[in-house]
Scaffold this motif. Structure first.
Motif, mmCIF file in Angstrom:
data_model
loop_
_atom_site.group_PDB
_atom_site.id
_atom_site.type_symbol
_atom_site.label_atom_id
_atom_site.label_comp_id
_atom_site.label_asym_id
_atom_site.label_seq_id
_atom_site.Cartn_x
_atom_site.Cartn_y
_atom_site.Cartn_z
ATOM 1 N N GLN A 150 -16.528 6.936 3.744
ATOM 2 C CA GLN A 150 -15.646 5.876 3.274
ATOM 3 C C GLN A 150 -15.387 6.034 1.777
ATOM 4 N N LYS A 197 -8.044 3.266 -6.302
ATOM 5 C CA LYS A 197 -6.677 3.792 -6.189
ATOM 6 C C LYS A 197 -5.986 3.824 -7.544
ATOM 7 N N ARG A 206 -11.730 -0.734 -3.468
ATOM 8 C CA ARG A 206 -10.763 0.250 -2.965
ATOM 9 C C ARG A 206 -9.496 0.253 -3.810
ATOM 10 N N GLU A 207 -9.009 -0.920 -4.145
ATOM 11 C CA GLU A 207 -7.797 -1.018 -4.966
ATOM 12 C C GLU A 207 -8.037 -0.496 -6.384
ATOM 13 N N THR A 210 0.843 -1.181 0.000
ATOM 14 C CA THR A 210 0.000 0.000 0.000
ATOM 15 C C THR A 210 0.882 1.236 0.000
ATOM 16 N N TRP A 269 -11.746 6.795 -0.115
ATOM 17 C CA TRP A 269 -11.229 5.969 -1.205
ATOM 18 C C TRP A 269 -11.020 6.780 -2.477
ATOM 19 N N SER A 284 -12.778 -4.400 -0.648
ATOM 20 C CA SER A 284 -11.321 -4.241 -0.751
ATOM 21 C C SER A 284 -10.891 -4.206 -2.219
#
Length: 143
Positions: free
Chosen positions: A96, A35, A31-32, A12, A100, A28
């Motif tokens: 949240q 990113k 979220r990735e 990360t 993100w 999850s």
């Protein structure tokens, strides 16, 4: 875990190892993917810009907050996604989703501070392929 199972780890931004692969859930993976989209300038934030992208059908994925307090926003985004056959995911909290999407300040340790909430974000460029992206696309195929 059996002897033949492999768990893939990714680094990360803070340098901590984050397990992916079999242990990955939908949030999850999302979220990735968000990113990666931020890195490749493929993430659109805010209702007005997201509605424009959905209307032009430039979006690949739309993420909507379940805690959005304006029902007309929810109906509008859901209708545009359905009309354009764009994948729609819902997350439980606006804060949240804002974290993100990069709508926050980070302290020296890399922990988020001053998180701004957002109701909707749209991904128009996933960036580079990743196991998280594959996981999300497989999730949409099975729905």
């Amino acid at each position: 875990m059996a002897d033949g199972d492999v768990v893939v780890e990714t680094k990360t931004a803070t340098g901590a190892a984050e397990p992916t692969g079999e242990a990955m859930d939908i949030l999850s993976a999302l979220r990735e993917v968000l990113k990666k989209a931020i890195i490749h300038d493929g993430l659109i934030k805010g209702l007005r810009e997201c509605v424009k992208a959905l209307d032009r059908r430039e979006a690949h994925l739309c993420v909507l907050s379940s805690s959005c307090d304006e029902p007309s926003y929810v109906r509008l985004v859901e209708a545009l996604c359905k009309e354009g056959k764009i994948n729609l995911l819902k997350v439980p909290e606006s804060k949240q989703l804002g974290e993100w999407a990069g709508l926050c300040k980070l302290d020296k340790e890399g922990n988020p501070r001053k998180v701004n909430s957002t109701s909707v974000v749209v991904v128009k460029d996933y960036g580079e392929p990743s196991p998280a992206l594959d996981f999300l696309l497989n999730h949409f195929k099975t729905q």
